[in-house]
Every structure is written in C-alpha cells, then in structure tokens.
Design an enzyme around this catalytic site. Structure first.
Site, PDB file in Angstrom:
ATOM      1  N   ASP A 185      27.559  -7.267 -23.010  1.00 26.20           N
ATOM      2  CA  ASP A 185      26.387  -7.702 -23.904  1.00 26.20           C
ATOM      3  C   ASP A 185      27.455  -7.860 -25.448  1.00 26.20           C
ATOM      4  OD1 ASP A 185      24.325  -8.395 -25.242  1.00 26.20           O
ATOM      5  OD2 ASP A 185      23.442  -6.632 -25.338  1.00 26.20           O
TER       6      ASP A 185
ATOM      7  N   ASN B  59      17.940 -15.469 -19.808  1.00 32.21           N
ATOM      8  CA  ASN B  59      18.998 -15.854 -20.668  1.00 32.21           C
ATOM      9  C   ASN B  59      18.871 -17.542 -20.474  1.00 32.21           C
ATOM     10  OD1 ASN B  59      21.892 -13.612 -19.980  1.00 32.21           O
ATOM     11  ND2 ASN B  59      20.226 -13.717 -21.648  1.00 32.21           N
TER      12      ASN B  59
HETATM   13  C1  FPP Z   1      25.814 -11.270 -23.414  1.00 31.92           C
HETATM   14  O1  FPP Z   1      26.012 -11.418 -24.787  1.00 31.92           O
HETATM   15  C2  FPP Z   1      26.538 -12.173 -22.402  1.00 31.92           C
HETATM   16  C3  FPP Z   1      26.020 -13.271 -21.967  1.00 31.92           C
HETATM   17  C4  FPP Z   1      24.838 -13.718 -21.619  1.00 31.92           C
HETATM   18  C5  FPP Z   1      26.906 -14.138 -20.882  1.00 31.92           C
HETATM   19  C6  FPP Z   1      28.289 -13.152 -20.443  1.00 31.92           C
HETATM   20  C7  FPP Z   1      29.060 -14.214 -19.511  1.00 31.92           C
HETATM   21  C8  FPP Z   1      30.371 -14.045 -19.707  1.00 31.92           C
HETATM   22  C9  FPP Z   1      31.093 -13.041 -20.330  1.00 31.92           C
HETATM   23  C10 FPP Z   1      31.152 -15.025 -18.708  1.00 31.92           C
HETATM   24  C11 FPP Z   1      31.259 -14.542 -17.432  1.00 31.92           C
HETATM   25  C12 FPP Z   1      32.616 -14.817 -16.664  1.00 31.92           C
HETATM   26  C13 FPP Z   1      33.014 -13.995 -15.715  1.00 31.92           C
HETATM   27  C14 FPP Z   1      34.404 -14.666 -15.028  1.00 31.92           C
HETATM   28  C15 FPP Z   1      32.375 -12.868 -15.067  1.00 31.92           C
HETATM   29  P1  FPP Z   1      24.851 -12.270 -25.682  1.00 31.92           P
HETATM   30  O2  FPP Z   1      25.152 -13.455 -25.670  1.00 31.92           O
HETATM   31  O3  FPP Z   1      23.559 -11.510 -25.297  1.00 31.92           O
HETATM   32  O4  FPP Z   1      25.365 -11.561 -27.080  1.00 31.92           O
HETATM   33  P2  FPP Z   1      24.591 -11.001 -28.291  1.00 31.92           P
HETATM   34  O5  FPP Z   1      23.679  -9.992 -27.851  1.00 31.92           O
HETATM   35  O6  FPP Z   1      25.460 -10.728 -29.245  1.00 31.92           O
HETATM   36  O7  FPP Z   1      23.734 -12.253 -28.861  1.00 31.92           O
END
Ligand code: FPP
Length: 232
Positions: free
Chosen positions: A12, A60
């Site tokens: 996150d 999401n």
């Molecule tokens: C949460 O942060 C993250 C996600 C919804 C996406 C995570 C995806 C990746 C890291 C790519 C995965 C790739 C591999 C190879 C495993 P958020 O967007 O909810 O952050 P925020 O809470 O700060 O808004």
C-alpha cells in the site's frame, strides 16, 4: 530464529508516494513494481518458500480506468520482464483471485507464466489480482456445492480455495500506514501474525523485509494455546 514459511504483503502507498512528488499515481505503481522485485529477490535469497503480493483488489477496479489499466499492463510485464528470471531462480507463479475479472490479455499472459513455471519449487510467488477474501469464500462455496459431505472440518473448506496447496500465511505485512486487512486472505489469516509499517510501498527494500522478519522472530505463536510462560 523462527522464520515464516509464507509471507503475504499488502503493498500500500503507491498513490501517496506519487502524489507527494507531484507525479501521476501510475508512476507510483511503476515504482511499486520495482519495490516488489526487490522484495521477491530478498525473500528468495532468504529461502522463504511462499510469498504472496496483493497487486489489485476487486474494489480497486472502481478506480480510474487509466490507473487500473496501468496496473494490468504492469502485470503483463511479468511475462516479458520476469519469466526468464523466475525460471532461473526456480520460482513458481500462481494467480490468486477472480480470473473472470482479469482482462483477457493480462490473464492470457499470466496463465502462460503459471504453466511455464508450474514445476518450480524453490519459491511460490502468488500474485493476488482482482482478489477479495469474501469473493474467494463465495467462489469456494460454489465449487463445493456438490461436495458438502467432504466438508467435515474448517480446514476442509480450504480445499476449494484458489490455490489449495499454498499454506496459510504466517506473517501478513501491510505497508503505507493503514492498520487493517481489508478482507485480504480473510479465511487464511486466522492465526497469521500481523505487521504494519508506515513506509510507503515504493520505498521498500530488502532491509524492510529483514526488519519485518526480526519482528516476527520475537512473536510467540500460540494458535489458541496458553502463553508459554517460564517452564509451562
Ligand atoms: C496500493 O497502493 C497499490 C496498488 C493498488 C497496486 C500495486 C501494484 C503493484 C505494486 C504492481 C505489482 C507488480 C508486481 C510485479 C507484483 P495505493 O494506490 O492504494 O496507494 P495509496 O493508498 O497511497 O493511494
């Protein structure tokens, strides 16, 4: 030192990492993918047998199409950028989540990686995509519909989950400061140790995993038994 057999991570903080720098959220996910690679490498070098990374929840999918498409494209890059590395390092890839909700091109690409790596056993890397713990339970119920007589104990339910041979996580980590599981591995997290860190996901490196493992090594896992005090 006690080490977990299965670590699961809620990655996150990508969006906030990008916003703090005045960058689009999609750049946060690109950096998040690099952090994921660093953590996979560290877990592999520490001989952790199972690692689960939460890449995308069903909720999401309600985000802007551009952001969601960006994450699906990053996941396609697992085939192009990582298949060779997964093979070389004897890592098996498994998808955890509702395949009906994954776009065809992403699913096609990831299922190819699943097939190609199916015999690899040094480490199993589960990527949770279009995942939600309640949805996994619902889908398991539907699969179990004609096998209810086979379900005598709670552990029998797990036979109908997405990847029944993967053990429950010993340690669930969440980056980015929120202190909740949001339905991640809802059934499997029954006795998992939980660890929450403020550091945003794109800033994670192997040392953060070491820190989490040091913390885990101090936990006493009781599985409902009495605490181990003195000579008890
Ligand atoms: C949460 O942060 C993250 C996600 C919804 C996406 C995570 C995806 C990746 C890291 C790519 C995965 C790739 C591999 C190879 C495993 P958020 O967007 O909810 O952050 P925020 O809470 O700060 O808004």
């Amino acid at each position: 030192m006690q080490t977990p057999k299965h670590i699961a991570i809620i990655m996150d903080g990508n969006g906030r990492w990008a916003s703090k720098r005045g960058l689009p959220r999609s750049l946060g996910h690109i950096e998040g993918e690099k952090a994921a690679e660093r953590i996979i490498e560290r877990a592999h070098s520490l001989n952790i047998p199972y690692l689960t990374l939460y890449a995308l929840s069903i909720d999401n999918l309600k985000r802007d199409k551009e952001e969601v498409d960006g994450i699906f494209n990053l996941l396609i890059s697992i085939e192009t950028a990582y298949l060779e590395k997964l093979q070389k390092n004897n890592i098996r890839l498994l998808i955890l989540g509702n395949r009906d909700l994954i776009p065809r091109n992403t699913l096609f690409s990831l299922e190819r990686v699943e097939r190609e790596t199916r015999l690899n056993r040094q480490m199993t890397l589960q990527i949770a995509i279009c995942y939600d713990g309640q949805d996994e339970i619902l889908r398991a119920l539907k699969k179990a519909e004609n096998h209810l007589d086979e379900i005598q104990r709670p552990s029998d339910i797990a036979k109908f989950f997405d990847n029944p041979d993967v053990p429950a996580p010993d340690l669930i980590i969440r980056s980015g400061g929120e202190k909740r599981l949001s339905g991640f591995m809802l059934f499997h997290s029954c006795y998992s140790e939980l660890a929450f860190y403020d550091k945003l996901w794109p800033d994670w490196n192997g040392e953060m995993l070491d820190l989490a493992l040091d913390d885990y090594s101090t936990r006493e896992r009781k599985f409902g038994k009495a605490a181990n005090v003195g000579n008890n």
